[in-house]
Design a protein around this motif. Sequence first.
Motif, PDB file in Angstrom:
ATOM      1  N   GLY A 137       0.769  -1.232   0.000  1.00  0.00           N
ATOM      2  CA  GLY A 137       0.000   0.000   0.000  1.00  0.00           C
ATOM      3  C   GLY A 137       0.803   1.287   0.000  1.00  0.00           C
ATOM      4  N   ASN A 138       2.129   1.184   0.026  1.00  0.00           N
ATOM      5  CA  ASN A 138       2.949   2.398   0.054  1.00  0.00           C
ATOM      6  C   ASN A 138       4.246   2.112  -0.694  1.00  0.00           C
ATOM      7  OD1 ASN A 138       4.697   4.541   0.702  1.00  0.00           O
ATOM      8  ND2 ASN A 138       3.723   4.864   2.692  1.00  0.00           N
ATOM      9  N   SER A 139       4.277   2.494  -1.960  1.00  0.00           N
ATOM     10  CA  SER A 139       5.426   2.154  -2.796  1.00  0.00           C
ATOM     11  C   SER A 139       6.690   2.889  -2.368  1.00  0.00           C
ATOM     12  CB  SER A 139       5.122   2.452  -4.271  1.00  0.00           C
ATOM     13  OG  SER A 139       4.885   3.836  -4.465  1.00  0.00           O
ATOM     14  N   ARG A 140       6.546   4.065  -1.795  1.00  0.00           N
ATOM     15  CA  ARG A 140       7.719   4.794  -1.312  1.00  0.00           C
ATOM     16  C   ARG A 140       8.339   4.055  -0.127  1.00  0.00           C
ATOM     17  NH1 ARG A 140      11.803   7.951  -2.849  1.00  0.00           N
ATOM     18  NH2 ARG A 140      13.090   7.209  -1.139  1.00  0.00           N
ATOM     19  N   GLN A 141       7.485   3.576   0.775  1.00  0.00           N
ATOM     20  CA  GLN A 141       7.980   2.787   1.907  1.00  0.00           C
ATOM     21  C   GLN A 141       8.603   1.489   1.409  1.00  0.00           C
ATOM     22  OE1 GLN A 141       4.998   1.181   4.531  1.00  0.00           O
ATOM     23  NE2 GLN A 141       6.419   0.956   6.244  1.00  0.00           N
ATOM     24  N   ALA A 142       7.994   0.892   0.388  1.00  0.00           N
ATOM     25  CA  ALA A 142       8.534  -0.347  -0.184  1.00  0.00           C
ATOM     26  C   ALA A 142       9.951  -0.139  -0.695  1.00  0.00           C
ATOM     27  CB  ALA A 142       7.626  -0.836  -1.311  1.00  0.00           C
TER      28      ALA A 142
ATOM     29  N   GLU B 239      -1.995  -6.125  -6.834  1.00  0.00           N
ATOM     30  CA  GLU B 239      -2.184  -5.193  -5.721  1.00  0.00           C
ATOM     31  C   GLU B 239      -0.874  -4.580  -5.226  1.00  0.00           C
ATOM     32  OE1 GLU B 239      -3.042  -8.336  -5.826  1.00  0.00           O
ATOM     33  OE2 GLU B 239      -2.172  -9.448  -4.161  1.00  0.00           O
ATOM     34  N   ILE B 240       0.256  -5.179  -5.557  1.00  0.00           N
ATOM     35  CA  ILE B 240       1.546  -4.617  -5.123  1.00  0.00           C
ATOM     36  C   ILE B 240       2.394  -4.182  -6.319  1.00  0.00           C
ATOM     37  CG2 ILE B 240       1.614  -5.941  -2.970  1.00  0.00           C
ATOM     38  CD1 ILE B 240       3.870  -7.640  -4.513  1.00  0.00           C
ATOM     39  N   SER B 241       1.773  -4.065  -7.485  1.00  0.00           N
ATOM     40  CA  SER B 241       2.528  -3.760  -8.707  1.00  0.00           C
ATOM     41  C   SER B 241       3.274  -2.435  -8.618  1.00  0.00           C
ATOM     42  CB  SER B 241       1.585  -3.752  -9.911  1.00  0.00           C
ATOM     43  OG  SER B 241       0.579  -2.772  -9.764  1.00  0.00           O
TER      44      SER B 241
END
Length: 272
Positions: free
Chosen positions: A99-104, A127-129
Amino acid sequence: MSTAKKEYKRITTKTLVEMKKHGEKIAMLTAYDYTMAKIVDHAGIDIILVGDSASNVMAGHETTLPITLDQMIYHASSVVRAIERALVVVDLPFGTYQGNSRQALDSAIRIMKESGGHSVKLEGGAEISESVTRILSAGIPVMGHLGLTPQSIYKFGTYSVRARKEEEANKLKADAILLEELGCFAIVLEKVPAKLAREVAESITIPVIGIGAGDGVDGQVLVTHDMLGMTHEFSPRFLRRYLDLYTEMGDAFKNYILDVKSRDFPNKEEQY
């Protein structure tokens, strides 16, 4: 396809694609510490997964959810110091990428910089693309994970086989194609029907590593402590135990206790 084994001095993401292309199966096991990783690597394993299963195996938690990013970095750095040949894949733990690509991206960068790991693994498909894309944009290799995704256990409510029904099977196949298109170098398929797993493996060019996914995939992964028989209470159908270390280690400990109590250890040759 040829099944002749080529000798690889160092396994890379490119190596794995070559192995699939030439029909050579890929062997993958877990490790969480220096000593175990050194033994596994020296045996010739292709991939070592520093899995969030450390939450269960090393810390005794019921699920993989409690383990933190700091703890994963600790385990991964211990493993990396032991490695000469294997590719090291490190799980991104629950809550560090969904839900947070920056955090990923921040999480993946920390793993690469602080542990020295070679790649990361994320659970999920479409959902995580966004997270997958962002991590890949930084040059960090990503392994996908579909089927039974343990970080979503409370959503599923069970560890039973996934994608038996047509709708879920179609989504899994679409997610596998999407992950390849995004740039993932491999995918783990966990606890899905063998026929479906074979179809997925044949539909994409990147390797598919199975756990409880039959023999039609490009490789297999097991938790090392399970296949060595150290976690004796865990007995899924897909698990083959190569040793019974729970019993053998228990007997060794009992013999040590007996020798100490009887004053047999240490003897004269074991003293200075």
